[in-house]
Scaffold this motif. Structure first.
Motif, PDB file in Angstrom:
ATOM      1  N   TRP A 210       0.836  -1.194   0.000  1.00 42.84           N
ATOM      2  CA  TRP A 210       0.000   0.000   0.000  1.00 42.84           C
ATOM      3  C   TRP A 210       0.878   1.252   0.000  1.00 42.84           C
ATOM      4  O   TRP A 210       2.049   1.229   0.399  1.00 42.84           O
ATOM      5  N   ASP A 211       0.272   2.360  -0.441  1.00 45.77           N
ATOM      6  CA  ASP A 211       1.038   3.584  -0.668  1.00 45.77           C
ATOM      7  C   ASP A 211       0.664   4.684   0.312  1.00 45.77           C
ATOM      8  O   ASP A 211      -0.476   4.743   0.808  1.00 45.77           O
ATOM      9  N   VAL A 212       1.610   5.578   0.562  1.00 46.33           N
ATOM     10  CA  VAL A 212       1.313   6.791   1.319  1.00 46.33           C
ATOM     11  C   VAL A 212       0.214   7.554   0.574  1.00 46.33           C
ATOM     12  O   VAL A 212       0.285   7.751  -0.632  1.00 46.33           O
ATOM     13  N   GLY A 213      -0.805   7.938   1.320  1.00 52.77           N
ATOM     14  CA  GLY A 213      -1.981   8.579   0.731  1.00 52.77           C
ATOM     15  C   GLY A 213      -3.196   7.685   0.734  1.00 52.77           C
ATOM     16  O   GLY A 213      -4.330   8.173   0.663  1.00 52.77           O
ATOM     17  N   ASP A 214      -2.996   6.352   0.804  1.00 54.49           N
ATOM     18  CA  ASP A 214      -4.130   5.435   0.866  1.00 54.49           C
ATOM     19  C   ASP A 214      -4.920   5.649   2.151  1.00 54.49           C
ATOM     20  O   ASP A 214      -4.371   6.030   3.190  1.00 54.49           O
TER      21      ASP A 214
END
Length: 499
Positions: free
Chosen positions: A110-114
């Motif tokens: 998963w990514d930063v901002g999710d």
């Protein structure tokens, strides 16, 4: 591989995130809506922040939080994240053994901002940071665009104003400005309500653009087949209500003026206007002074403010000066005995860079000199009173001196915050002033008022002696939050088109 190890080309990162979303869609787990949180980050800090690690180790209660992943650090079988919600942020402690292989591996991708939903118990790390020890973790919404670099934040003002949603995500101080704004507006309502004022709503589409000297926006109503104007002020409608018996009335309203953009001006802005029967401008000044002092305490917890490097003290009595006194003090070279001599003032105004035109009377010229030489120097709260009647078409003339009006403007930090006066309730005087304004408009003054026959008719039924005030909410919030531009305190300010 995670984004941290990929080339930092935005188009590549967006495409990479879309691939992840496509895989989620294939599993039927994209954008779920079943997770419900029961706690905010700030609540956990308030409940458990002061407690030590040993005490927290005995806590078995679980909490469900949801928010945006603002940082992630993967470390083998244990990882850390930072979850941000509407109240603040809290660290996540994510373990392979607690979540299982599938969920832990998903978290790593998963990514930063999710946007995540997580459940767990509270703990403190070896460094003493309060954390949520996660036992359940879900991806609630995929962020397809990367946030700005975490260390640089979002500093480009153009982007901050155009993409306010992004500004609010990455800049806590931006959110704080609008929290202060909400607190200030909430207080102003409570303050006036407590004094017996009633809040009303008046038309925003008006057949006549009245109540202020400004250039309006024009629109067209098809069914009525007539042009209408976005209101430049609610003043004339509110005073109609005073005639009708609403003796204490106010409106928190959006106004629209078709004028230039600047750090002080936006084409739509918020005003508080209130009217009190059986009061005068002196009563209004006293009320405004108390109201602003208490508003600062309610919104930011103090009356000693700093605005753009200047210390401002709302606790001290506000200074009061007539406009002529203020001009004379700031321009000692002027002859005080000639401040109503048009020819003398025309020369003085021209020497100070004012564009002098034939229709300007002595009162208008003196006001122009004030705006040019005095206004920007009024840092501490200052009421400027006794404006020339020539520039105050809706204000009552002073009994002892009809050339000036029972009017004030409040200046703080070199900017006007409020305008108020004893209202003109003489219908014949008002009609004559409207005629003078209409003549000025016919001569080319686009900001002059037009004749409002219905308002004059309302006055002919009798309006009690009344004091009225208009307070600029945007400029007040600028002061309370030390914001240099009006765009900093508007969620979505007017902007030129993107190139």
């Amino acid at each position: 591989m995670t984004e941290e190890h990929q080339p930092q080309d935005e188009n590549y990162l967006i495409a990479h995130r879309r691939e992840k979303l496509a895989r989620l869609r294939a599993t039927g787990r994209a954008y779920p809506n079943h997770f419900r949180r029961d706690t905010l980050a700030a609540e956990l800090h308030g409940l458990y922040g002061p407690r030590d690690a040993a005490a927290l180790a005995q806590e078995s209660r679980t909490f469900a939080l949801a928010g945006r992943l603002m940082a992630k650090r993967v470390m083998g079988k244990a990882s850390f994240g930072r979850l941000q919600d509407m109240s603040g942020a809290i660290q996540l402690f994510v373990q392979h053994d607690a979540l299982g292989e599938a969920t832990y591996e998903a978290f790593k991708s998963w990514d930063v901002g999710d946007l995540l939903g997580c459940q767990g118990t509270v703990m403190k790390t070896k460094t003493g940071e309060l954390s949520l020890k996660v036992s359940r973790l879900e991806l609630l919404a995929k962020s397809l665009r990367p946030l700005p670099e975490k260390w640089a934040g979002l500093t480009d003002t153009e982007t901050r104003y155009r993409q306010r949603y992004l500004d609010l995500i990455v800049n806590p101080e931006a959110r704080r400005v609008f929290e202060v704004r909400a607190a200030a507006v909430r207080f102003l309502r409570q303050f006036l309500d407590s004094l017996g004022f009633i809040e009303v709503e008046t038309p925003m589409l008006q057949p006549i653009a009245g109540g202020a000297a400004a250039r309006p926006f024009v629109t067209h109503h098809n069914a009525l087949d007539r042009d209408l104007y976005l209101r430049i002020a609610p003043e004339l409608y509110l005073k109609r209500l005073v005639v009708g018996g609403f003796e204490r009335v106010y409106e928190l309203n959006r106004n629209f003026r078709n004028e230039g953009l600047s750090t002080r001006h936006n084409p739509e802005f918020t005003m508080l206007e209130f009217y009190q029967a059986y009061a005068d401008y002196q009563d209004a000044m006293a009320l405004v002074e108390t109201m602003l002092r208490d508003c600062a305490l309610a919104a930011v917890g103090k009356t000693a403010l700093s605005y753009q490097g200047q210390a401002i003290d709302l606790a001290q009595p506000f200074v009061r000066l007539s406009l002529a006194e203020a001009v004379a003090q700031r321009n000692p070279e002027l002859d005080r005995t000639r401040l109503r001599d048009r020819a003398y003032l025309a020369a003085a105004a021209h020497a100070r860079g004012v564009l002098v035109t034939p229709e300007m009377g002595a009162g208008k010229l003196l006001t122009e000199i004030f705006e040019k030489t005095v206004e920007g120097t009024l840092i501490q709260p200052t009421f400027i009173t006794e404006y020339p009647t020539e520039v105050s078409p809706l204000a009552r003339r002073k009994d002892a001196d009809p050339e000036v009006s029972d009017r004030f403007e409040l200046f703080i930090g070199g900017r006007e915050l409020a305008n108020g006066f004893s209202e003109l309730n003489d219908p014949e005087d008002q009609a004559a002033r409207f005629r003078a304004q209409a003549a000025a408009k016919a001569a080319g003054d686009e900001e002059a008022m037009v004749y409002d026959a219905d308002y004059v008719r309302a006055l002919e039924y009798g309006m009690p002696p009344t004091a009225g005030v208009g307070l600029g909410i945007d400029r007040l919030v600028m002061l309370l939050t030390d914001s240099p531009s009006i765009r900093d305190v508007l969620l979505f300010p007017a902007m030129r088109p993107e190139s």
